[in-house]
Design an enzyme around this catalytic site. Structure first.
Site, PDB file in Angstrom:
ATOM      1  N   SER A 170       4.621  32.329  43.314  1.00  0.00           N
ATOM      2  CA  SER A 170       4.478  31.066  42.587  1.00  0.00           C
ATOM      3  C   SER A 170       3.029  30.675  42.336  1.00  0.00           C
ATOM      4  CB  SER A 170       5.193  29.950  43.351  1.00  0.00           C
ATOM      5  OG  SER A 170       6.571  30.235  43.481  1.00  0.00           O
TER       6      SER A 170
ATOM      7  N   HIS B 197       1.501  26.191  44.774  1.00  0.00           N
ATOM      8  CA  HIS B 197       1.543  25.943  43.340  1.00  0.00           C
ATOM      9  C   HIS B 197       0.237  25.322  42.842  1.00  0.00           C
ATOM     10  CE1 HIS B 197       6.229  25.907  42.931  1.00  0.00           C
ATOM     11  NE2 HIS B 197       5.777  26.931  43.622  1.00  0.00           N
TER      12      HIS B 197
END
Length: 282
Positions: A185, A232
């Site tokens: 991610s 993230h």
């Protein structure tokens, strides 16, 4: 009487190079706009020709999505091994894991020192659920080829890896006392950030990619119990900054500026790791 070829004297020929006028046989003839040229003259002509590059200095490749497909392939292979073949061992060894010095048995994992820092990178290729790898690889398949074609293979690979490392080290910096995380991610969010920069640089439409970014940020923070927002955000920021350095480098000093941009991203990752070690390490 026919003259022997300058490279193969035993072969008689009536053809001469249109540039140097040396005799050349069929084996040495290179078709030109007018007549034929010898290999040396063709080489001299190409020596002054600039190598074609992408807009941001990368080598142009016929297959612009090769690195993207290789990355997807590596992620899928690791997923199969971790989820079905070497389970749970591979997941335990490759995950982004850290336990600080205040935790019983700590420091352990990344906080334990250089021998465990490999987890910062291996975790970027590790997925344990089909929906997790499916979502990440879908975005990689969508965004990767465009960025790869724009940057070139090596710059795109550097962007992907630095984004992944940026996400991992930022997660360690924020919560290295007790940390478990897996997935690409961070690298994927880095590609999203780089796509925003690419649209800004090209003055293209920002609406679709910004909507996609906002959508993913909403999901990230609304499901913070199962989604690692630190990975993230770290990947997004490092990816965007790296892309900016690569895409806004002036043509006349492109190599130097891009080298400094990549070095700066590595320095940011290293600084987060050093600070994290000071907070959680032995």
């Amino acid at each position: 009487m026919l003259t022997g070829c300058y490279r193969h004297p035993q072969t008689a020929t009536g053809v001469a190079c249109t540039r140097c006028e040396r005799a050349i046989c069929p084996q040495c003839m290179v078709a030109a706009a007018v007549g034929f040229q010898c290999p040396e003259c063709v080489g001299d002509g190409h020596a002054g020709t600039r190598r074609a590059t992408t807009r941001f200095g990368g080598a142009i490749a016929q297959d612009g999505g090769l690195v993207t497909r290789v990355l997807i392939g590596v992620n899928v292979v690791v997923f199969v091994l971790a989820a079905y073949v070497l389970t749970p061992r591979l997941g335990q060894v490759w995950e982004l894991y850290s336990a600080g010095r205040s935790v019983l048995g700590g420091p352990d994992g990344v906080a334990d020192g250089p021998a465990q820092w490999y987890r910062l990178l291996t975790s970027v290729f590790l997925h344990l659920q089909w929906w997790h790898i499916g979502t990440n690889m879908l975005v990689l398949f969508w965004l990767g080829p465009t960025l790869e074609a724009a940057l070139g293979r090596l710059r795109f690979l550097a962007l992907y890896l630095l984004s992944g490392l940026g996400g991992s080290t930022f997660a360690f910096l924020i919560d290295g006392e007790s940390l478990r995380s897996v997935g690409a991610s961070g690298a994927i969010f880095g590609l999203i950030g780089a796509t925003v920069v690419l649209q800004l640089r090209n003055r293209g439409p920002l609406g679709p990619v910004m909507a996609f970014l906002v959508f993913n940020l909403v999901i990230t923070f609304s499901r913070a119990d199962v989604i690692d927002w630190r990975v993230h955000m770290g990947g997004l920021v490092v990816g965007a900054l790296t892309a900016a350095g690569l895409m806004y480098a002036p043509r006349e000093r492109r190599g130097l500026v891009q080298g400094l941009a990549l070095t700066g991203s590595v320095a940011v990752v290293a600084a987060m790791l050093v600070i994290g070690m000071a907070r959680y390490g032995a």
